[in-house]
Each structure stands twice: as C-alpha cells, then as structure tokens.
Enzyme design. Structure first.
Site, PDB file in Angstrom:
ATOM      1  N   THR A 137     -32.646 -36.224-102.035  1.00  9.67           N
ATOM      2  CA  THR A 137     -34.100 -35.993-102.142  1.00  9.67           C
ATOM      3  C   THR A 137     -34.620 -36.323-103.537  1.00  9.67           C
ATOM      4  O   THR A 137     -35.787 -36.687-103.692  1.00  9.67           O
ATOM      5  CB  THR A 137     -34.448 -34.530-101.781  1.00  9.67           C
ATOM      6  OG1 THR A 137     -33.572 -33.651-102.513  1.00  9.67           O
ATOM      7  CG2 THR A 137     -34.272 -34.263-100.300  1.00  9.67           C
ATOM      8  N   ARG A 144     -28.123 -34.935 -87.641  1.00 11.62           N
ATOM      9  CA  ARG A 144     -27.962 -33.788 -86.746  1.00 11.62           C
ATOM     10  C   ARG A 144     -28.784 -33.905 -85.458  1.00 11.62           C
ATOM     11  O   ARG A 144     -28.609 -33.145 -84.533  1.00 11.62           O
ATOM     12  CB  ARG A 144     -28.314 -32.489 -87.506  1.00 11.62           C
ATOM     13  CG  ARG A 144     -27.271 -32.108 -88.529  1.00 11.62           C
ATOM     14  CD  ARG A 144     -27.761 -31.022 -89.480  1.00 11.62           C
ATOM     15  NE  ARG A 144     -28.624 -31.555 -90.532  1.00 11.62           N
ATOM     16  CZ  ARG A 144     -29.193 -30.812 -91.481  1.00 11.62           C
ATOM     17  NH1 ARG A 144     -29.016 -29.511 -91.489  1.00 11.62           N
ATOM     18  NH2 ARG A 144     -29.957 -31.362 -92.408  1.00 11.62           N
ATOM     19  N   ALA A 148     -55.872 -37.870 -44.915  1.00  3.06           N
ATOM     20  CA  ALA A 148     -54.486 -37.613 -45.330  1.00  3.06           C
ATOM     21  C   ALA A 148     -53.606 -38.833 -45.066  1.00  3.06           C
ATOM     22  O   ALA A 148     -53.754 -39.512 -44.052  1.00  3.06           O
ATOM     23  CB  ALA A 148     -53.939 -36.416 -44.576  1.00  3.06           C
ATOM     24  N   ASN A 189     -34.234 -30.190 -87.835  1.00  5.83           N
ATOM     25  CA  ASN A 189     -32.989 -30.909 -88.122  1.00  5.83           C
ATOM     26  C   ASN A 189     -32.194 -31.248 -86.868  1.00  5.83           C
ATOM     27  O   ASN A 189     -31.393 -32.164 -86.867  1.00  5.83           O
ATOM     28  CB  ASN A 189     -32.120 -30.087 -89.073  1.00  5.83           C
ATOM     29  CG  ASN A 189     -32.757 -29.987 -90.452  1.00  5.83           C
ATOM     30  OD1 ASN A 189     -33.183 -30.995 -91.023  1.00  5.83           O
ATOM     31  ND2 ASN A 189     -32.871 -28.782 -90.958  1.00  5.83           N
ATOM     32  N   ASN A 247     -35.551 -22.114-100.239  1.00  5.76           N
ATOM     33  CA  ASN A 247     -36.451 -23.209-100.583  1.00  5.76           C
ATOM     34  C   ASN A 247     -37.015 -23.814 -99.295  1.00  5.76           C
ATOM     35  O   ASN A 247     -36.266 -24.368 -98.496  1.00  5.76           O
ATOM     36  CB  ASN A 247     -35.634 -24.258-101.362  1.00  5.76           C
ATOM     37  CG  ASN A 247     -36.407 -25.524-101.635  1.00  5.76           C
ATOM     38  OD1 ASN A 247     -37.624 -25.533-101.556  1.00  5.76           O
ATOM     39  ND2 ASN A 247     -35.672 -26.582-101.973  1.00  5.76           N
TER      40      ASN A 247
HETATM   41  C1  UD1 Z   1     -33.652 -29.694 -98.421  1.00  3.91           C
HETATM   42  C2  UD1 Z   1     -33.500 -28.984 -99.781  1.00  3.91           C
HETATM   43  C3  UD1 Z   1     -33.178 -27.509 -99.540  1.00  3.91           C
HETATM   44  C4  UD1 Z   1     -34.264 -26.877 -98.692  1.00  3.91           C
HETATM   45  C5  UD1 Z   1     -34.469 -27.682 -97.389  1.00  3.91           C
HETATM   46  C6  UD1 Z   1     -35.705 -27.178 -96.665  1.00  3.91           C
HETATM   47  C7  UD1 Z   1     -32.610 -30.620-101.348  1.00  3.91           C
HETATM   48  C8  UD1 Z   1     -31.413 -31.091-102.102  1.00  3.91           C
HETATM   49  N1  UD1 Z   1     -32.442 -29.600-100.543  1.00  3.91           N
HETATM   50  O1  UD1 Z   1     -32.379 -29.609 -97.764  1.00  3.91           O
HETATM   51  O2  UD1 Z   1     -33.099 -26.815-100.801  1.00  3.91           O
HETATM   52  O3  UD1 Z   1     -33.920 -25.539 -98.404  1.00  3.91           O
HETATM   53  O4  UD1 Z   1     -34.691 -29.081 -97.672  1.00  3.91           O
HETATM   54  O5  UD1 Z   1     -35.869 -27.825 -95.421  1.00  3.91           O
HETATM   55  O6  UD1 Z   1     -33.672 -31.167-101.538  1.00  3.91           O
HETATM   56  N2  UD1 Z   1     -34.549 -37.473 -97.524  1.00  3.91           N
HETATM   57  C9  UD1 Z   1     -34.843 -38.689 -98.112  1.00  3.91           C
HETATM   58  N3  UD1 Z   1     -33.852 -39.355 -98.784  1.00  3.91           N
HETATM   59  C10 UD1 Z   1     -32.592 -38.850 -98.900  1.00  3.91           C
HETATM   60  C11 UD1 Z   1     -32.308 -37.596 -98.313  1.00  3.91           C
HETATM   61  C12 UD1 Z   1     -33.312 -36.934 -97.641  1.00  3.91           C
HETATM   62  O7  UD1 Z   1     -35.972 -39.160 -98.016  1.00  3.91           O
HETATM   63  O8  UD1 Z   1     -31.764 -39.521 -99.513  1.00  3.91           O
HETATM   64  C13 UD1 Z   1     -35.622 -36.781 -96.778  1.00  3.91           C
HETATM   65  C14 UD1 Z   1     -35.228 -36.508 -95.345  1.00  3.91           C
HETATM   66  O9  UD1 Z   1     -35.623 -37.567 -94.502  1.00  3.91           O
HETATM   67  C15 UD1 Z   1     -35.987 -35.229 -95.034  1.00  3.91           C
HETATM   68  C16 UD1 Z   1     -36.099 -34.542 -96.389  1.00  3.91           C
HETATM   69  O10 UD1 Z   1     -35.833 -35.532 -97.370  1.00  3.91           O
HETATM   70  O11 UD1 Z   1     -37.288 -35.464 -94.537  1.00  3.91           O
HETATM   71  C17 UD1 Z   1     -35.125 -33.389 -96.544  1.00  3.91           C
HETATM   72  O12 UD1 Z   1     -33.816 -33.861 -96.338  1.00  3.91           O
HETATM   73  P1  UD1 Z   1     -32.733 -32.999 -95.580  1.00  3.91           P
HETATM   74  O13 UD1 Z   1     -31.479 -33.785 -95.525  1.00  3.91           O
HETATM   75  O14 UD1 Z   1     -33.288 -32.464 -94.304  1.00  3.91           O
HETATM   76  O15 UD1 Z   1     -32.542 -31.831 -96.660  1.00  3.91           O
HETATM   77  P2  UD1 Z   1     -32.004 -30.402 -96.368  1.00  3.91           P
HETATM   78  O16 UD1 Z   1     -30.509 -30.433 -96.323  1.00  3.91           O
HETATM   79  O17 UD1 Z   1     -32.720 -29.819 -95.218  1.00  3.91           O
HETATM   80 MG    MG Z   2     -34.113 -30.656 -93.601  1.00  2.00          MG
END
Ligand code: UD1
Ligand code: MG
Length: 432
Positions: free
Chosen positions: A82, A15, A353, A221, A164
């Site tokens: 995550t 994003r 100047a 994001n 969350n």
């Molecule tokens: C996540 C949470 C959501 C919460 C939100 C808060 C999950 C499934 N969801 O969603 O409940 O409300 O954060 O900001 O956890 N990342 C990795 N590996 C991956 C995917 C992501 O390391 O495979 C890291 C990303 O770099 C980032 C963080 O995890 O720093 C969160 O990932 P992001 O995709 O932003 O999750 P959200 O959709 O925001």
């Molecule tokens: Mg996020």
C-alpha cells in the site's frame, strides 16, 4: 474542494479466488469500485485510481461510467504494498484522502468526520472484539504512535482491539517527506503505508485517530465479505425507498438494484427482485416477480411475472408466469402464462392464457404489432413478423401467420370432430 483522493485498487484480491478483479465484483448491480468513486467524487475534483493487476480491464470499466478520473499504474515489481501504491502520484491539493477500492460501503457522509481534523495525518480506526486480519493501532495520549500489521504482531500486540480501518488523510508534505523513507523490511517484504505513520510520529508529527462507524468502513476481501456488504447495501437501498414512499412487504426478502428508481405510490410484495435501471411508477409488483431494466408505470405485475430489459408497461396488468421482453404494452391485460417478446400492444387489448409471440426463427428476431381492443383467445401463437389491426378477435388456439385487418376474426384451428361412444369402445368398458 481542496482535497485530492487516491483510491488503492492495484492488489490482486487473491482471497476472492476469482478471475474477475476484486474491485469489479458487483454489489447491488454495480462494481464495488463504483461506490468508492462516487463517494470520492462528492468530495474531490482530483481523483487518482492506482491499478496494477488487470489494470486495463479495471480502467476500461471505470471509463465507461466516470469522467475525469486519473489512473496510475503501480511499480509493483519494485514497490509492492500500500505504500508503494501511493508513490509518485501528482496531486493538485495539499490534503490527500487515501481510500481502499475494496470499501464499497464508505460514503461521503461517513468520511466527513475525518475531514474535520487538520492533523498531519488523520487515521480512521474502530474497535473490534475480534480484530484479526486488520493492522493494530497503538494509541497513546490521543495520538497514534504506530500501526503493526497482523503478520508482524507480537502476541501482546495481537490483543490490541483498536484497528486500522485503512482510510487516511495526509498532508501532502507528509507524503513527500516520508514515502521515500519507507522500507520493505517486514513479514510480507512490502512497502506499508502504515509505516509512514510510525516514521512521522518519530519526528513528532500530529497523528489523530478518528473512530469511525465500522459498518461503513468494512473491507471486502472474500466472497463472504462481498455477500455481507451486499446485505448492508440492500438494507440501505430499501430504507431509502421506503422513506421515499414505497411500501414493502417483508423487505428483507426484496432485492433492489442500486440504480432502480421508484416514483409515486408503489408496492413491492415479498420476494420481488428489481434489477438494473428499472423505473417503477405508481405500480404494484407482486410476490416473486423479477423486473430487469424495465419501465413500469401505473401497472401491476405478478405474482411470479418476469419483465425483461427494454420493456415498457403502462396502465397494464400482467399476471402469473407472464414473461415480457423488449415490448411496449399500453393499457393491456395479460393475466396468465404468456410470452410477449418484441411486441407492441395497444389499449383495451386482452391477451388470453398461453399466448406466445414467436419472435425468433433461429437466426433473426421479428416484431408483433397488436392494435387496440383486440381479444386474443387462449393458446394463440403470433408468428412474427405480423400485424393485428384494431378491433380484432383471434379465436382460441389460432396460429396467426398473416396480418389481420381491422374488425376481423382470425381462426386457424381445425373443426372439432365427434365420435360417439369412442371412450367405451377404446377402453372396453362394456357400455354400448
Ligand atoms: C490494509 C492495512 C491494514 C488495515 C486494512 C484495512 C496496510 C499495510 N495494511 O491491510 O493496516 O487494517 O488495510 O482494510 O496498508 N493495494 C494496492 N497495491 C498493493 C497492495 C494493495 O493498491 O501493492 C490496494 C488493494 O487493492 C486494496 C488496498 O490497497 O484495495 C488494501 O490492500 P489489502 O491487501 O486489502 O490490505 P490489507 O491486508 O487489508
Ligand atoms: Mg483489505
């Protein structure tokens, strides 16, 4: 410190619409991940950063500024999400704090309320009028029952306002037991860390929600979020320095790098920008001046002056449209419209100047040295390399190409010629 920290930074950051990895986008002068790492370092001696997309680039950046950080490359092909990110990480301690790398506003202080609890899982949550984009948290009788990602929410679940924040503390045994049980049976076909909460709850584990300050836990994001986070960061930086004795006129118009330092009584007028590791001591920086990685002591700059990297100003005044680069000015006055680059200028010297140090011949840079009590007339050019000794007068309009000895006058302009009545002849005014 009996806490291990995992920082999630493997996501692509789609994003952001950028070639630069999301966590390296700067906020107030530093990549956003640096702030998260500093907060982590204040709490733990065992920090692992999880990487995948552009892992080498992120790792190299971190290693330049931080020591003792461990890295883990996520098995993203087989275990995306995550949940996948925290799998197979060796940790020293029994409690594990999980942070997102895209949360630059989180501080050690804002994390402390989470550390107070010794629940099996401690979860950060906050309430939002518009919860869109976040996972919804189902809380009943003071326990978290589960988290539903927005993409998996029913219409009714979408109306839940408790979300969350994305920071957790897990007992290590909880991760060991439930991570292998995660599945990717959801809208994004990812392994969600949030599912672990549901699995643990099903076996009656104690999962405590802790309401945290929304501002500190904001995730970045998009570039819009990035700009907003920087505004909050700027407000924090300005407040810190105002409390430490810096006067700011219209502070919301002033930009200060998080690495800049102020000492003693300082004044910043409206529209001032301080970049990099600048050190400003007992000085007045006037409206719309830009200071970059410079050391300014007992001096005044501007309005509308620019002091570039590597410059040192002591007991010096520079005025409007004066640009200084990699120069040491000590006890100097340069009131207007000058470029002073690669120069050393000593006490009691006045720069007229329009003075320019011609420091570049198209290939290399050269130095200009100007001694004490030199009076530099307006519109002088110093063609470097050149040395001006003490007590020298440079006549206005001079192009200085040779060194000037102590006590001398240097003048290189052509004598003035006078042609009487030329104006009237030229414009045929009729007057003789
Ligand atoms: C996540 C949470 C959501 C919460 C939100 C808060 C999950 C499934 N969801 O969603 O409940 O409300 O954060 O900001 O956890 N990342 C990795 N590996 C991956 C995917 C992501 O390391 O495979 C890291 C990303 O770099 C980032 C963080 O995890 O720093 C969160 O990932 P992001 O995709 O932003 O999750 P959200 O959709 O925001
Ligand atoms: Mg996020």
């Amino acid at each position: 410190m009996s806490l291990s920290v995992i920082i999630l930074a493997a996501g692509q950051g789609t994003r952001m619409k950028s070639d630069l990895p999301k966590v390296l986008h700067p906020i107030s002068g530093l990549p956003m991940l640096h702030y998260t790492l500093k907060a982590a370092q204040a709490l733990s001696d065992d920090i692992t950063v999880v990487l995948y997309h552009q892992a080498d680039r992120v790792r190299e950046n971190i290693e330049k500024s931080f020591e003792g950080i461990k890295f883990k490359i996520q098995d993203h092909a087989n275990y995306p999400g995550t949940g996948g990110a925290v799998m197979n990480i060796g940790m020293l301690h029994d409690r594990v704090l999980v942070l997102n790398g895209d949360m630059p506003l989180v501080t050690a202080e804002s994390l402390r309320p989470l550390l107070m609890s010794d629940a099996d899982i401690v979860m950060s949550v906050f309430d939002l009028d518009d919860p869109s984009g976040y996972g919804r948290v189902i809380v009943e009788k003071g326990e978290v029952q589960g988290i539903v990602e927005e993409k998996d929410c029913s219409e009714e679940q979408k109306r839940i306002k408790t979300v969350n924040a994305g920071v957790y503390i897990f007992k290590k045994e909880i991760l060991d037991r439930y991570l292998p049980l995660l599945s990717n049976d959801n809208a994004q076909a990812e392994y969600y860390l949030t599912d672990l909460v549901r699995l643990a709850r099903e076996e009656g584990r104690h999962i405590e929600p802790v309401w945290v300050e929304e501002e500190a836990f904001k995730g970045v994001n998009s570039r819009y979020d990035l700009a907003h986070a920087e505004e909050i960061m700027q407000e924090r930086i300005r407040e810190k320095w105002m409390r430490a004795g810096v006067t700011m006129h219209l502070p919301h118009t002033i930009y200060i790098d998080s690495r800049a330092v102020f000492e003693g009584d300082c004044i910043l007028d409206n529209g001032v920008t301080i970049h990099g590791e600048s050190i400003i001591t007992r000085s007045h920086i006037k409206s719309h001046s830009v200071i970059e990685d410079a050391d300014i002591k007992d001096s005044s700059c501007g309005p509308m002056a620019r002091v570039r990297p590597g410059s040192i100003l002591e007991k010096t005044h520079i005025g409007n449209f004066v640009e200084v680069k990699k120069s040491h000015l000590k006890g100097v006055k340069a009131g207007h419209l000058s470029y002073l680059g690669d120069a050393e200028i000593d006490e009691g010297t006045n720069i007229g100047a329009g003075t320019i140090t011609c420091n570049y011949d198209g290939v290399r840079k050269y130095k200009t040295k100007i001694g004490k009590n030199v009076f530099v007339g307006s519109d002088t050019q110093f063609v470097a390399p050149v040395t001006i000794e003490d007590n020298v007068l440079i006549a206005a309009g001079t192009t200085v190409t040779e060194d000037v000895r102590e006590g001398s006058l240097a003048i290189s302009r052509t004598p003035q010629k006078m042609v009487a009545n030329f104006f009237h002849r030229f414009f045929k005014t009729g007057k003789k």
